[in-house]
Structures are given as C-alpha cells and as structure tokens.
Design a protein around this motif. Structure first.
Motif, PDB file in Angstrom:
ATOM      1  N   SER A   1       0.743  -1.181  -0.032  1.00  0.00           N
ATOM      2  CA  SER A   1      -0.016  -0.088  -0.001  1.00  0.00           C
ATOM      3  C   SER A   1       0.945   1.330  -0.204  1.00  0.00           C
ATOM      4  O   SER A   1       1.558   1.693   0.795  1.00  0.00           O
TER       5      SER A   1
ATOM      6  N   HIS B   1      -5.639   6.422   0.273  1.00  0.00           N
ATOM      7  CA  HIS B   1      -6.381   4.952   0.566  1.00  0.00           C
ATOM      8  C   HIS B   1      -7.543   5.191   1.556  1.00  0.00           C
ATOM      9  O   HIS B   1      -7.359   5.199   2.796  1.00  0.00           O
TER      10      HIS B   1
ATOM     11  N   GLN C   1     -10.777  -0.876   2.292  1.00  0.00           N
ATOM     12  CA  GLN C   1      -9.937  -1.608   1.031  1.00  0.00           C
ATOM     13  C   GLN C   1      -9.819  -3.261   1.659  1.00  0.00           C
ATOM     14  O   GLN C   1      -9.766  -3.380   2.898  1.00  0.00           O
TER      15      GLN C   1
ATOM     16  N   TYR D   1      -6.834  -6.345   1.115  1.00  0.00           N
ATOM     17  CA  TYR D   1      -5.389  -6.515   0.564  1.00  0.00           C
ATOM     18  C   TYR D   1      -5.113  -7.797   0.659  1.00  0.00           C
ATOM     19  O   TYR D   1      -5.114  -8.600   1.999  1.00  0.00           O
TER      20      TYR D   1
END
Length: 367
Positions: free
Chosen positions: A76, A82, A86, A88
C-alpha cells in the motif's frame, strides 16, 4: 526486457469503476485455459508453471542465498490515497468443484493449496545458531524495514500492529440463503477445522497412509491463554475437548493463584441441573461420575455417582456426608469424654464407654 535480463510485465491503470468495485480490472498477465470444451480432456492441467533448477551456489559475503519460484509483494503505497474499506490480499485462490450431490460422482481430490516439501538435508529441522529450521508453511508478522517504509511513503518512526489471527479457519456449508453457521440450514464447513495426521490430504502419499509426528500440536509463547475453547454452537452436545488417551497436566501459575493443575466449572452462570462440573470415568452409559452438585441445597458438594449425576451414591459437602441420593447431613458431635485432643480422665472415659456399651446392648447390637 530489463538491463538484468528480467522479463517485466507492467501497466498503469487509471480506471474508476464506481458501479461495482468487484468488477475485474485488466491484469498485466491473464492466463485462462479451457479444457474439455470440444472433447473430454485427460491429464494434469497447469495454468502457470515455474521451475527453478539450482546447480552451483556461491557463498555470499553477507546474508543468505534465497531461492523462490514465486514471489509476490502487495504494498500500500502511502504516497497515494487509501480510503477505508479496502481489501488487501497477497494471494487469492478460488476453487469451484463440479456440482455433484451424488457422492458417487464427486471428484477424488479437492485442494485449494497444495505444497510438497522434500527435505534431503539432515539436521535442518533443528533450531540452533546454525539452522533456522524447515517448514511446510511459515506465517510471520514483523515490522517494516527502513527501506520498505521509505519506498511506501510511511514515516520512519511508524510501527506495525497485531493482526486478528495468524491462521483463521472459518465458514459453513449450506445453500445460498445460508449466511451464518447457527442457522438451521447451515452445516459444518469441514469435518475437521484443523487435522493433524490421519489419512488423505495429498496426492503424493496413499490416501490411507498414517502420518508420524514427534509432537502433534505445540503451543508456546502466549500471554493470555495457550488454548481457548469457547462459543459452542446452540444445541451442540459435543465436549470442548475429547482425548482418548492419557492426559498429563501440570504447570505454573502466578504466586497469588493456588497451584491447580485442572479447574472444572460449568459454562452457565446459573446451572439448572444437579451437576455443575465433573469427570466421567469409563464409557457411557455404564460409567462412574465424579461431579460437583447442588443436590440437597449444598451448592458446592462433591458427588460420586454411577450412570447418572442426579442419583449420587456418595455426596460430600461442608455440612456432612450423604448416601444413596440423600442430602448431606451434619455429623453428630463428639462427646467431650472422647475428645482425645485434651487430657483424658480414665474414670470419665470408662463411664462413657460403659454408657455406650449399655446402649448397644439395649439395641441388640452388642452382648
């Protein structure tokens, strides 16, 4: 082709898909192979294969020689933006099997991730200053290095934080309306959430082959609990721990805590049955029970029962002893003449004995 003879595939994407965040963006490398569309296929299908042959190795001046046929790094980059929400994932594998409600038509083997290790180096399993060990799978959480922080645009004094779990096993089975493992439509996600040994698990060994371990599960370096068993499903009757073999208990507790090796208590705040906690010795229904019971109003009594905790043969409590299901009663007080903790008067002791003897004769219990 890079200056280091590396083949690099890369692309910058500027797409913003507000209507569906899960709609797939283009991939720098997209491998999609279809087998059996025009006629049945047979063989071992491999979408991507990477083989690294290691021949001669030089000793580096520092560090270690490390070889990896697949390396992925999701970073990231904090030079960008961001927002929350989100996901990941370093790797994400999905497997959809053929629809086969008939068990006779099910596939022979299903594995989402399969790894095979062939250790040809004796002693590498040991942990010492010369060996870091060998592992089928290793999950490590560490702080970021200085260069990693700088490249990602993160302040150099930033720290990492604990993750939820190093290994999470969860899920359930059911139809598309099943969204929780406690629903009537839900079934087990797996026969075993975690299985050590036994048959099956890999095409590289016979399906019925027994495994061999020095220690099945080792739990070390904890701060709250070594093993925490909690949240049994509603209506479930299985035990929190089942062991068909001998159990060794021991350990050290804080100085202010009594040194108990085993503590038993009911999981309910206010048990409704007679048994609060206990141990079963033998196979049910013909088994002996050693239980804590509230029979007879003595909430913390100890009882020994056969087959049923509701019918104890012997009950011990702070108030006395009870037999054959009767509540504990206080034992009779000892006559002062029989109190040998004090100086005994032989004459008074003789009188007390004669009085007791006369009473037994009157009852027909002595001559």
């Amino acid at each position: 082709m890079s200056s280091k003879d590396e083949v690099i595939i890369g692309q910058d994407y500027e797409n913003i898909r507000l209507w569906d965040a899960y709609s797939k963006l283009p991939s720098p490398l997209n491998v999609q192979i279809t087998y059996g569309r025009r006629q049945a296929s047979s063989g071992t299908a491999i979408g991507v294969q990477s083989t690294v042959d290691i021949y001669n190795e030089a000793t580096p001046t520092h560090g270690h020689n490390e070889f990896s046929s697949y390396y992925a790094y999701v970073r990231s980059n904090n030079h960008g933006v961001h927002p929350p929400g989100q996901h990941y994932w370093v790797s994400d594998f999905h497997l959809s099997t053929p629809y086969a409600p008939d068990a006779s038509k099910s596939p022979e083997l299903e594995i989402v991730y399969s790894g095979r290790i062939m250790n040809m180096s004796n002693g590498v399993a040991a942990l010492s200053s010369n060996h870091m060990g060998s592992y089928g799978q290793s999950l490590v959480a560490t702080p970021m290095l200085k260069d990693e922080l700088a490249d990602a645009g993160i302040p150099l004094n930033a720290r990492t934080y604990p993750i939820t779990a190093m290994l999470a096993l969860s899920g359930f089975s059911g139809d598309q309306s099943t969204s929780n493992g406690t629903l009537p439509s839900a079934g087990p996600a797996a026969e075993y959430a975690l299985r050590v040994g036994g048959g099956g698990g890999s095409p590289y060994i016979p399906f019925d082959a027994r495994s061999n371990f020095s220690t099945g599960i080792g739990v070390y370096d904890w701060s709250v609990a070594g093993i925490d068993i909690n949240h049994r499903l509603p209506g479930a009757e299985g035990p929190g721990l089942r062991n068909k073999y001998a159990t060794e208990l021991g350990g050290s507790l804080p100085a202010a805590t009594p040194p108990y090796s085993l503590v038993l208590h009911d999981e309910h705040a206010d048990p409704t049955g007679s048994a609060e906690a206990g141990i079963q010795i033998g196979n049910a229904p013909h088994a002996w029970l050693l239980t804590g019971t509230n029979l007879g109003g003595a909430r913390q009594s100890l009882a020994i029962a056969y087959r049923s905790a509701n019918r104890p043969l012997l009950t011990l409590s702070s108030t006395g002893i009870g037999f054959l299901g009767r509540g504990p009663i206080a034992p009779p007080k000892l006559h002062p003449a029989f109190d040998l903790s004090k100086k005994v008067d032989p004459l008074e002791l003789a009188k007390a004995y004669n009085s007791l003897h006369d009473a037994l004769i009157a009852l027909g219990l002595a001559q």
